[in-house]
Design a protein around this motif. Sequence first.
Motif, PDB file in Angstrom:
ATOM      1  N   LYS A 136       0.811  -1.218   0.000  1.00  0.00           N
ATOM      2  CA  LYS A 136       0.000   0.000   0.000  1.00  0.00           C
ATOM      3  C   LYS A 136       0.845   1.270   0.000  1.00  0.00           C
ATOM      4  O   LYS A 136       0.339   2.352  -0.298  1.00  0.00           O
ATOM      5  CB  LYS A 136      -0.945   0.011   1.214  1.00  0.00           C
ATOM      6  N   LEU A 221     -15.483   6.292   0.721  1.00  0.00           N
ATOM      7  CA  LEU A 221     -14.726   5.156   1.251  1.00  0.00           C
ATOM      8  C   LEU A 221     -13.420   4.910   0.499  1.00  0.00           C
ATOM      9  O   LEU A 221     -12.360   4.787   1.109  1.00  0.00           O
ATOM     10  CB  LEU A 221     -15.592   3.889   1.222  1.00  0.00           C
ATOM     11  N   ILE A 222     -13.477   4.831  -0.843  1.00  0.00           N
ATOM     12  CA  ILE A 222     -12.270   4.458  -1.599  1.00  0.00           C
ATOM     13  C   ILE A 222     -11.147   5.481  -1.424  1.00  0.00           C
ATOM     14  O   ILE A 222     -10.013   5.101  -1.106  1.00  0.00           O
ATOM     15  CB  ILE A 222     -12.615   4.222  -3.085  1.00  0.00           C
ATOM     16  N   SER A 224     -10.764   7.375   1.042  1.00  0.00           N
ATOM     17  CA  SER A 224     -10.366   7.267   2.450  1.00  0.00           C
ATOM     18  C   SER A 224      -9.374   6.125   2.650  1.00  0.00           C
ATOM     19  O   SER A 224      -8.431   6.231   3.442  1.00  0.00           O
ATOM     20  CB  SER A 224     -11.593   7.036   3.343  1.00  0.00           C
ATOM     21  N   LEU A 225      -9.581   5.031   1.902  1.00  0.00           N
ATOM     22  CA  LEU A 225      -8.688   3.880   2.027  1.00  0.00           C
ATOM     23  C   LEU A 225      -7.302   4.166   1.470  1.00  0.00           C
ATOM     24  O   LEU A 225      -6.329   3.504   1.830  1.00  0.00           O
ATOM     25  CB  LEU A 225      -9.295   2.671   1.309  1.00  0.00           C
ATOM     26  N   LYS A 230      -6.446   7.599   8.379  1.00  0.00           N
ATOM     27  CA  LYS A 230      -7.570   8.512   8.133  1.00  0.00           C
ATOM     28  C   LYS A 230      -7.715   9.551   9.246  1.00  0.00           C
ATOM     29  O   LYS A 230      -7.940  10.741   8.979  1.00  0.00           O
ATOM     30  CB  LYS A 230      -8.866   7.708   7.995  1.00  0.00           C
TER      31      LYS A 230
END
Length: 298
Positions: A136, A221-222, A224-225, A230
Amino acid sequence: MSNMIKHIDYFPAGYCSSHSGLLFKGIPNEKMQFPAGVFLIHHREKGYILYDTGYHYEIKKKARYFWYRLATPMQMKKEDQIDYLLQERGIDPAAISYVILSHLHPDHLGGAALFPNAHFFVTQEVYEVYQKPKLKDLIFKEFLPADFKDRVTCLKADQRHPAFPYRPTADLFGDGSILVSSIDGHARGQGCLYLDEFKLFIGADLSWGVDLLPYTGQMRLIPSLVQDDKKAYLKGADLLETLLQDGIQVVVSHDPQDRIERSLNEKNKSSLFSSYSSYYFRSFFILLAEYEPCPKCS
């Protein structure tokens, strides 16, 4: 020490695009472009300093980065690469003395290997991520110089500076001209700059854009990921709001090009006026100190 920063320039080295409605709830769904912003700081003693390096054209061209382009639609031409952009301004990439990498995502480190004589700075936290990256973290190490480890200094932002009381910083050159703060959120230890002479804060990816700050709490959401942390990201956005309220100019890497250029033009003009004023005042007092009245007139 004052008047150490001569000038700041900006270059959009590629960009990615998305629709605002995919990023935030409750706002009109418009297509938006997010430039990979590069800032060129001309220091009177240290020379040319780059803050981030934008995309490398290979990310657009090579099949191996297809998955990245699928998740992050990016666009650029070969001529949008930072070495080409600098050469258009008459600046040889070999003349860049220092490169500050805010963090190591592809739109920030892409051009790092294009500067053969540059010394690099990252925060201690960013270097720790570099040493043990996770998927990530999106660190494409192939775009860093082969001898990066020998050419990098890790900054420990743990000092309080009266010019920037909001966060601990590292005084990059010890002259107060460039303060570096380590701010978690989008990426761990993201290095952000405060230039006190310009009353300017360059906040890397603390926000999608200063004009989008009011919608930070409505992020979907996306996107934020995508953030490393966050909660810390929301605190970073609060910091930007505080700085703006206190009269400090704020720009972030993905601000629209016209907004950044307008902000920097104002700051560069103000700095030039201050430099000329300081020069003429010094000259006046030197002449005054050296003045000796004519004996015939006294």
